[in-house]
Design an enzyme around this catalytic site. Structure first.
Site, PDB file in Angstrom:
ATOM      1  N   GLY A  63       0.740  -1.254   0.000  1.00 25.12           N
ATOM      2  CA  GLY A  63       0.000   0.000   0.000  1.00 25.12           C
ATOM      3  C   GLY A  63       0.767   1.301   0.000  1.00 25.12           C
ATOM      4  CB  CYS A  78      -0.176   1.637  -4.454  1.00 28.12           C
ATOM      5  SG  CYS A  78      -1.007   0.545  -3.348  1.00 28.12           S
ATOM      6  N   GLY A 137       2.878   2.519  -2.261  1.00 25.05           N
ATOM      7  CA  GLY A 137       3.352   2.951  -3.582  1.00 25.05           C
ATOM      8  C   GLY A 137       2.687   4.221  -4.092  1.00 25.05           C
TER       9      GLY A 137
HETATM   10  P1  5GP Z   1       6.750   3.750  -5.624  1.00 23.98           P
HETATM   11  O1  5GP Z   1       8.243   3.685  -5.612  1.00 23.98           O
HETATM   12  O2  5GP Z   1       6.225   4.276  -6.926  1.00 23.98           O
HETATM   13  O3  5GP Z   1       6.194   4.481  -4.442  1.00 23.98           O
HETATM   14  O4  5GP Z   1       6.234   2.243  -5.459  1.00 23.98           O
HETATM   15  C1  5GP Z   1       6.559   1.243  -6.385  1.00 23.98           C
HETATM   16  C2  5GP Z   1       5.861  -0.036  -6.005  1.00 23.98           C
HETATM   17  O5  5GP Z   1       4.433   0.129  -5.994  1.00 23.98           O
HETATM   18  C3  5GP Z   1       6.061  -1.195  -6.948  1.00 23.98           C
HETATM   19  O6  5GP Z   1       7.307  -1.791  -6.839  1.00 23.98           O
HETATM   20  C4  5GP Z   1       4.919  -2.122  -6.550  1.00 23.98           C
HETATM   21  O7  5GP Z   1       5.212  -2.899  -5.412  1.00 23.98           O
HETATM   22  C5  5GP Z   1       3.827  -1.146  -6.165  1.00 23.98           C
HETATM   23  N1  5GP Z   1       2.819  -1.053  -7.237  1.00 23.98           N
HETATM   24  C6  5GP Z   1       3.015  -0.851  -8.549  1.00 23.98           C
HETATM   25  N2  5GP Z   1       1.847  -0.812  -9.217  1.00 23.98           N
HETATM   26  C7  5GP Z   1       0.885  -0.993  -8.302  1.00 23.98           C
HETATM   27  C8  5GP Z   1      -0.550  -1.074  -8.379  1.00 23.98           C
HETATM   28  O8  5GP Z   1      -1.175  -0.927  -9.423  1.00 23.98           O
HETATM   29  N3  5GP Z   1      -1.185  -1.326  -7.214  1.00 23.98           N
HETATM   30  C9  5GP Z   1      -0.528  -1.488  -6.036  1.00 23.98           C
HETATM   31  N4  5GP Z   1      -1.235  -1.773  -4.955  1.00 23.98           N
HETATM   32  N5  5GP Z   1       0.813  -1.392  -5.924  1.00 23.98           N
HETATM   33  C10 5GP Z   1       1.502  -1.156  -7.047  1.00 23.98           C
END
Ligand code: 5GP
Length: 345
Positions: A181, A186, A183
């Protein structure tokens, strides 16, 4: 129903307290880490930052750019074995220290994985990736992949609690991916109400993994170099970045014009946009748990990576850590009610 009253913290809830140091310059700080993985018993050295396996981040171009600085790219799972083979044929063998191949848990995913490992015997890292790493089926798949490939480094996730980290390590994972959660694209917490503040998740999961000689990847929620420093300070072994590496020449997202500004498409892997692109739409039984956004176009990723590494080196000098390895030992977090001055945005 039960309430756990212990407060759990995110990156925004803490700062790192500076400490006396004998370091003269940030250039003295060693960013490489060396790990021996519990199951595969292979050794790896490099910069423990990983580009996320999203199709607007984890591209072959990203792998080429990050590998030059020792960092790693988890390739998204939409490359065919032939595409990977063609790309790798043009690279030095050292590229295998800087790429991970991603897989889901369906039979078709595992067939594709077998073809890839067969085509690329030097492959080192396999990332088994699901949104919810708490299912019995997921544990069974981790065991199966471990049996199939005893000498590969297996990264498995995502989970956020110590007992599940232990179960995955004991089932064959060398490295457990932590984050539900946090991300940038996300929406799991909004859609389901499920999640765990990422800093506490890292602290608790790192402790659980290290007790069994396993490692973790902190995945998601880093918005700036300071957050990455906090993740390492909290004890993570690797940090995975999505949004921070999106919007670059290498990121693979479509470059668009928005009111005269160049922007790049970036979306969650379980967003409607991703599901429409890769699976012909959102299945009736599930909700999309990601969003689609545009991010400012930021040119070559090298500049961003150097900025991140510069920030991390500077954190290390503030706390007297001569190596990234020492950062968590030298970290004292202070709980705060403020982060930075927003007078000018
Ligand atoms: P960020 O660095 O952008 O904050 O987080 C990246 C991570 O978000 C990814 O490695 C993956 O674990 C998560 N993530 C990517 N796409 C999605 C999505 O559509 N839904 C959710 N719940 N998590 C995502």
């Amino acid at each position: 129903m039960r309430i756990d009253n212990e407060v759990k913290l995110g990156f925004k809830d803490v700062l790192i307290r500076p400490k006396r140091s004998t370091l003269k310059s940030r250039s003295q700080v060693e960013m490489n880490r060396t790990y021996v993985f519990r199951h595969s018993q292979t050794t790896w050295s490099g910069v423990p930052i990983i580009a996320a396996n999203m199709d607007t981040v984890g591209t072959l171009a990203m792998a080429e750019a990050l590998a030059r600085h020792g960092a790693v790219t988890a390739l998204h799972k939409y490359y065919s074995p032939e595409e990977l083979k063609r790309f790798l044929a043009r690279q030095d063998d050292s590229i295998y220290d800087h790429i991970m191949v991603s897989t889901g848990t369906m039979d078709a995913d595992l067939e594709r994985l077998k073809q890839i490992v067969h085509a690329l015997p030097l492959l080192k890292f396999i990332c088994i990736d699901v949104a919810n790493g708490y299912t019995e089926n997921f544990v069974a798949v981790v065991q199966r992949v471990r049996d199939l490939f005893p000498d590969k480094v297996i990264i498995a996730g995502n989970v956020v609690t110590g007992e599940m980290v232990e179960e995955l390590v004991l089932s064959g994972a060398d490295v457990v991916k932590v984050g539900i959660g946090p991300g940038s694209v996300c929406t799991t917490r909004v859609k389901t109400g499920v999640g765990y503040p990422q800093l506490s998740a890292i602290i608790e999961c790192a402790d659980a993994a290290h007790g069994l000689k396993g490692l973790i990847v902190a995945d998601g929620g880093c918005t700036c170099a300071g957050d990455i420093a906090k993740a390492f300070g909290a004890g993570t072994d690797f940090t995975m970045l999505g949004g921070m590496l999106a919007g670059h020449d290498e990121s693979g997202g479509e470059i668009l014009d928005e009111n005269g500004e160049k922007v790049v498409a970036f979306y969650g892997m379980s967003s409607r946009a991703a599901m429409e692109k890769h699976s012909g739409g959102v299945a009736d039984y599930r909700a999309s748990e990601g969003k689609a956004v545009t991010v400012p176009y930021r040119g070559p990723v090298e500049d961003t990576l150097l900025d991140i590494l510069g920030g991390l080196r500077s954190t290390c000098t503030y706390v007297g850590a001569a190596k990234l390895k020492e950062l968590s030992k030298r970290t004292t977090f202070i709980r705060v009610m403020e982060q930075h001055n927003r007078a000018f945005g």
